[in-house]
Design a protein around this motif. Sequence first.
Motif, PDB file in Angstrom:
ATOM      1  N   VAL A  59      -9.792   7.635 -11.638  1.00 33.10           N
ATOM      2  CA  VAL A  59      -9.980   6.359 -12.332  1.00 33.10           C
ATOM      3  C   VAL A  59      -8.682   5.552 -12.325  1.00 33.10           C
ATOM      4  CG1 VAL A  59     -10.462   5.336 -14.594  1.00 33.10           C
ATOM      5  CG2 VAL A  59     -11.872   7.216 -13.745  1.00 33.10           C
ATOM      6  N   TRP A  60      -7.554   6.240 -12.313  1.00 32.67           N
ATOM      7  CA  TRP A  60      -6.253   5.580 -12.235  1.00 32.67           C
ATOM      8  C   TRP A  60      -5.788   5.423 -10.792  1.00 32.67           C
ATOM      9  CZ3 TRP A  60      -3.637   3.557 -16.362  1.00 32.67           C
ATOM     10  CH2 TRP A  60      -4.099   3.919 -17.626  1.00 32.67           C
ATOM     11  N   ALA A  61      -5.975   6.452  -9.993  1.00 31.57           N
ATOM     12  CA  ALA A  61      -5.417   6.453  -8.638  1.00 31.57           C
ATOM     13  C   ALA A  61      -6.095   5.444  -7.714  1.00 31.57           C
ATOM     14  CB  ALA A  61      -5.515   7.860  -8.045  1.00 31.57           C
ATOM     15  N   VAL A  62      -7.416   5.320  -7.795  1.00 31.11           N
ATOM     16  CA  VAL A  62      -8.139   4.450  -6.860  1.00 31.11           C
ATOM     17  C   VAL A  62      -7.766   2.978  -7.020  1.00 31.11           C
ATOM     18  CG1 VAL A  62     -10.422   3.613  -6.196  1.00 31.11           C
ATOM     19  CG2 VAL A  62     -10.040   6.067  -6.526  1.00 31.11           C
ATOM     20  N   PRO A  63      -7.805   2.407  -8.223  1.00 27.91           N
ATOM     21  CA  PRO A  63      -7.407   0.993  -8.347  1.00 27.91           C
ATOM     22  C   PRO A  63      -5.959   0.755  -7.926  1.00 27.91           C
ATOM     23  CG  PRO A  63      -8.575   1.717 -10.310  1.00 27.91           C
ATOM     24  CD  PRO A  63      -8.275   2.943  -9.515  1.00 27.91           C
ATOM     25  N   PHE A  64      -5.065   1.664  -8.304  1.00 27.93           N
ATOM     26  CA  PHE A  64      -3.661   1.525  -7.897  1.00 27.93           C
ATOM     27  C   PHE A  64      -3.544   1.597  -6.378  1.00 27.93           C
ATOM     28  CE2 PHE A  64      -2.702   1.906 -12.266  1.00 27.93           C
ATOM     29  CZ  PHE A  64      -1.367   1.583 -12.458  1.00 27.93           C
ATOM     30  N   GLY A  65      -4.308   2.492  -5.756  1.00 30.09           N
ATOM     31  CA  GLY A  65      -4.258   2.632  -4.308  1.00 30.09           C
ATOM     32  C   GLY A  65      -4.744   1.380  -3.587  1.00 30.09           C
ATOM     33  N   LEU A  66      -5.846   0.812  -4.053  1.00 33.09           N
ATOM     34  CA  LEU A  66      -6.357  -0.418  -3.439  1.00 33.09           C
ATOM     35  C   LEU A  66      -5.364  -1.563  -3.597  1.00 33.09           C
ATOM     36  CD1 LEU A  66     -10.104  -0.242  -4.555  1.00 33.09           C
ATOM     37  CD2 LEU A  66      -9.179   0.204  -2.280  1.00 33.09           C
ATOM     38  N   LEU A  67      -4.777  -1.662  -4.774  1.00 38.59           N
ATOM     39  CA  LEU A  67      -3.782  -2.716  -5.009  1.00 38.59           C
ATOM     40  C   LEU A  67      -2.565  -2.516  -4.114  1.00 38.59           C
ATOM     41  CD1 LEU A  67      -2.737  -5.157  -6.593  1.00 38.59           C
ATOM     42  CD2 LEU A  67      -1.894  -3.557  -8.339  1.00 38.59           C
ATOM     43  N   GLY A  68      -2.092  -1.277  -4.015  1.00 41.21           N
ATOM     44  CA  GLY A  68      -0.929  -0.993  -3.180  1.00 41.21           C
ATOM     45  C   GLY A  68      -1.194  -1.259  -1.711  1.00 41.21           C
ATOM     46  N   GLY A  69      -2.393  -0.876  -1.250  1.00 39.77           N
ATOM     47  CA  GLY A  69      -2.735  -1.121   0.144  1.00 39.77           C
ATOM     48  C   GLY A  69      -2.775  -2.601   0.478  1.00 39.77           C
ATOM     49  N   ARG A  70      -3.309  -3.386  -0.434  1.00 38.96           N
ATOM     50  CA  ARG A  70      -3.377  -4.825  -0.186  1.00 38.96           C
ATOM     51  C   ARG A  70      -1.992  -5.464  -0.248  1.00 38.96           C
ATOM     52  NH1 ARG A  70      -6.419  -8.081   2.811  1.00 38.96           N
ATOM     53  NH2 ARG A  70      -6.479 -10.218   2.009  1.00 38.96           N
ATOM     54  N   LEU A  71      -1.186  -5.047  -1.208  1.00 32.37           N
ATOM     55  CA  LEU A  71       0.161  -5.604  -1.327  1.00 32.37           C
ATOM     56  C   LEU A  71       0.991  -5.316  -0.080  1.00 32.37           C
ATOM     57  CD1 LEU A  71       1.119  -4.858  -5.054  1.00 32.37           C
ATOM     58  CD2 LEU A  71       0.718  -7.096  -4.003  1.00 32.37           C
ATOM     59  N   TYR A  72       0.904  -4.090   0.431  1.00 30.11           N
ATOM     60  CA  TYR A  72       1.668  -3.741   1.628  1.00 30.11           C
ATOM     61  C   TYR A  72       1.243  -4.618   2.805  1.00 30.11           C
ATOM     62  CZ  TYR A  72       3.721  -1.008   5.405  1.00 30.11           C
ATOM     63  OH  TYR A  72       4.440  -0.617   6.504  1.00 30.11           O
ATOM     64  N   HIS A  73      -0.058  -4.811   2.946  1.00 32.53           N
ATOM     65  CA  HIS A  73      -0.552  -5.630   4.057  1.00 32.53           C
ATOM     66  C   HIS A  73      -0.081  -7.079   3.930  1.00 32.53           C
ATOM     67  CE1 HIS A  73      -3.259  -7.582   6.891  1.00 32.53           C
ATOM     68  NE2 HIS A  73      -3.705  -8.354   5.903  1.00 32.53           N
ATOM     69  N   VAL A  74      -0.193  -7.638   2.747  1.00 33.29           N
ATOM     70  CA  VAL A  74       0.183  -9.039   2.555  1.00 33.29           C
ATOM     71  C   VAL A  74       1.684  -9.221   2.748  1.00 33.29           C
ATOM     72  CG1 VAL A  74       0.297 -10.925   0.870  1.00 33.29           C
ATOM     73  CG2 VAL A  74      -1.783  -9.537   1.065  1.00 33.29           C
ATOM     74  N   ILE A  75       2.483  -8.277   2.258  1.00 38.25           N
ATOM     75  CA  ILE A  75       3.936  -8.400   2.377  1.00 38.25           C
ATOM     76  C   ILE A  75       4.392  -8.262   3.829  1.00 38.25           C
ATOM     77  CG2 ILE A  75       6.133  -7.292   1.779  1.00 38.25           C
ATOM     78  CD1 ILE A  75       4.905  -6.621  -0.942  1.00 38.25           C
ATOM     79  N   THR A  76       3.849  -7.299   4.535  1.00 39.17           N
ATOM     80  CA  THR A  76       4.289  -7.061   5.914  1.00 39.17           C
ATOM     81  C   THR A  76       3.665  -8.042   6.912  1.00 39.17           C
ATOM     82  OG1 THR A  76       2.555  -5.380   6.165  1.00 39.17           O
ATOM     83  CG2 THR A  76       4.746  -4.629   5.500  1.00 39.17           C
ATOM     84  N   ASP A  77       2.553  -8.663   6.540  1.00 38.96           N
ATOM     85  CA  ASP A  77       1.915  -9.674   7.399  1.00 38.96           C
ATOM     86  C   ASP A  77       1.803 -10.997   6.646  1.00 38.96           C
ATOM     87  OD1 ASP A  77       1.412  -8.093   9.749  1.00 38.96           O
ATOM     88  OD2 ASP A  77      -0.156  -7.057   8.629  1.00 38.96           O
TER      89      ASP A  77
END
Length: 348
Positions: A59-77
Amino acid sequence: MQSLAYIPSPSEGVWHLGFLPIRAYALMIIIGIVVAVWLGERRWVARGGTPNAVVDVAVWAVPFGLLGGRLYHVITDYQLYFGDGRNPVNAFKIWQGGLGIWGAVALGALGAWIGCRRRQISLAAFGDALAPGIALAQAIGRWGNWWNQELYGRPLDAWWAVKIDAAHRPRDPKYADIATYHPTFLYESLWCVGVAILVIWAGRRFDLTHGRTFALYIAGYTVGRFWIESLRIDTAHHVLGLRLNDWTAVIVFLGAVAYMWLARNRRDEEVVVVKGAHAEPVTPAAKETPVPAESAEPEPGAEPAEPAVAADEAASQSEDKPTASEPPGPESTSPAPGAETVSKEKTS
């Protein structure tokens, strides 16, 4: 150029149920998460962990993971969302694709740490249980790229090449007439399945505990990601001739291998049982109270037992006093010949 045999791409990746759009990319991500949690829960319980603890932490890991994945993509691209002719609002349209695994794992680990801390269980043990499930989730999630016709590799003239529609091909004019490309989504999907199998086998064979199973998953994934990344032709930043994700894979691989080496001799206990999870509350009625010997009822057919003190007194009186049916005489006051010897032999 187009091969005679190829993997076709879907013409549509969105279905509508009334006003509700069902997007294939999001569906692949959701299925992957469900598989990861399901397998992680089975592995967690198999090692003696508290049931449903994996779900609670997810319940904690999944939302954080989705947010982190999107942030990494937006920052690097960032060039895809910011600058002339770009709309920053598109950075929030996660359903159009764009999740960086590195950010997903990093921020997902932070969410897992919060969940494990709240449940007072070992983060390393949780990671070991979830590792193969995460690899399978990636294998499933990569098919979302197939639905979106994105993140493919260099042109390929082979029967396993994937056909990309003209609208989804690179903007470079040299690719305008090229229809088939390396299906890097398929390569990575198959690689992740292999990593999941490797992690399960090695974890059992070499007893990889204290986060070493998770580290093996990270190391195995980065090896495959390095060579698959070299095949891709989508826009990416380059450092010293290598794509940014290649450098990230190298750094993360070295970190994972170093952790496995440093943790090789750890044998301290890992907490996998939620505190108080198996404790049954004891009510006053459930507490046992001692029953006095006098109030104990004899079993049917059994003679009532007398207290030990009363039995001793009766035995003493029977030795000192004659019975009513037997008059006192010399025989009652003097022991029979040999009686003393027998008594001593019995007490020796």
